[in-house]
Design a protein around this motif. Sequence first.
Motif, PDB file in Angstrom:
ATOM      1  N   THR A  35      26.884  54.085  38.129  1.00 23.05           N
ATOM      2  CA  THR A  35      26.602  53.626  36.624  1.00 23.05           C
ATOM      3  C   THR A  35      25.089  54.183  36.380  1.00 23.05           C
ATOM      4  O   THR A  35      24.506  54.151  37.178  1.00 23.05           O
ATOM      5  CB  THR A  35      26.477  52.200  36.961  1.00 23.05           C
ATOM      6  N   GLY A  40      26.316  53.450  30.925  1.00 19.77           N
ATOM      7  CA  GLY A  40      27.799  52.991  31.847  1.00 19.77           C
ATOM      8  C   GLY A  40      27.826  53.989  32.935  1.00 19.77           C
ATOM      9  O   GLY A  40      26.914  54.813  33.207  1.00 19.77           O
ATOM     10  N   LEU A  41      29.245  54.162  33.366  1.00 24.11           N
ATOM     11  CA  LEU A  41      29.505  55.039  34.301  1.00 24.11           C
ATOM     12  C   LEU A  41      29.560  56.382  33.876  1.00 24.11           C
ATOM     13  O   LEU A  41      30.132  56.763  32.732  1.00 24.11           O
ATOM     14  CB  LEU A  41      30.954  54.802  34.787  1.00 24.11           C
ATOM     15  N   ARG A 121      33.632  54.042  30.482  1.00 23.03           N
ATOM     16  CA  ARG A 121      32.570  53.847  30.864  1.00 23.03           C
ATOM     17  C   ARG A 121      32.244  52.604  31.509  1.00 23.03           C
ATOM     18  O   ARG A 121      31.387  52.473  32.464  1.00 23.03           O
ATOM     19  CB  ARG A 121      31.420  54.123  29.983  1.00 23.03           C
ATOM     20  N   ARG A 124      36.029  49.625  36.179  1.00 25.87           N
ATOM     21  CA  ARG A 124      35.782  49.995  37.661  1.00 25.87           C
ATOM     22  C   ARG A 124      36.943  49.447  38.482  1.00 25.87           C
ATOM     23  O   ARG A 124      37.034  48.204  38.374  1.00 25.87           O
ATOM     24  CB  ARG A 124      34.453  49.726  38.177  1.00 25.87           C
TER      25      ARG A 124
END
Length: 125
Positions: A35, A40-41, A121, A124
């Motif tokens: 992250t 975001g990711l 993004r 998870r």
Amino acid sequence: MRARTPLALLAVTAALFAGAAVTAPAATAADTCHTQSTIGLTCHYHYGNQWAERGSVGNHVREIQALINGTTDYRQVGGRLAVDGRFGPATETAVRWFQRNHMAAGSVDGVVGPNTWRALRGYRV
């Protein structure tokens, strides 16, 4: 080398005693996606949200492939995507799976636009 489980440590120890060469496993997308506060990711191939569809080529496609591999359970139903930067049939199938399973109804088009980027993004397992 850092063993991830006691079983892995046992296997490495046995291999060393047998005189075998031991190499560290290659990093996977799951090991490299993190992250980042501003987006975001990310798997560090691409930080933007460039449009992608079948036929697209580049680091933005690598980012999509790595995010699907590293942050979803797609590998359990469809296998691992090659992170090759080519948006072909396998990547389109994975994107459609992601959209069908992790986005609002009606989002399945196999194209990675702004809404799919936001979902990739932020999702998870």
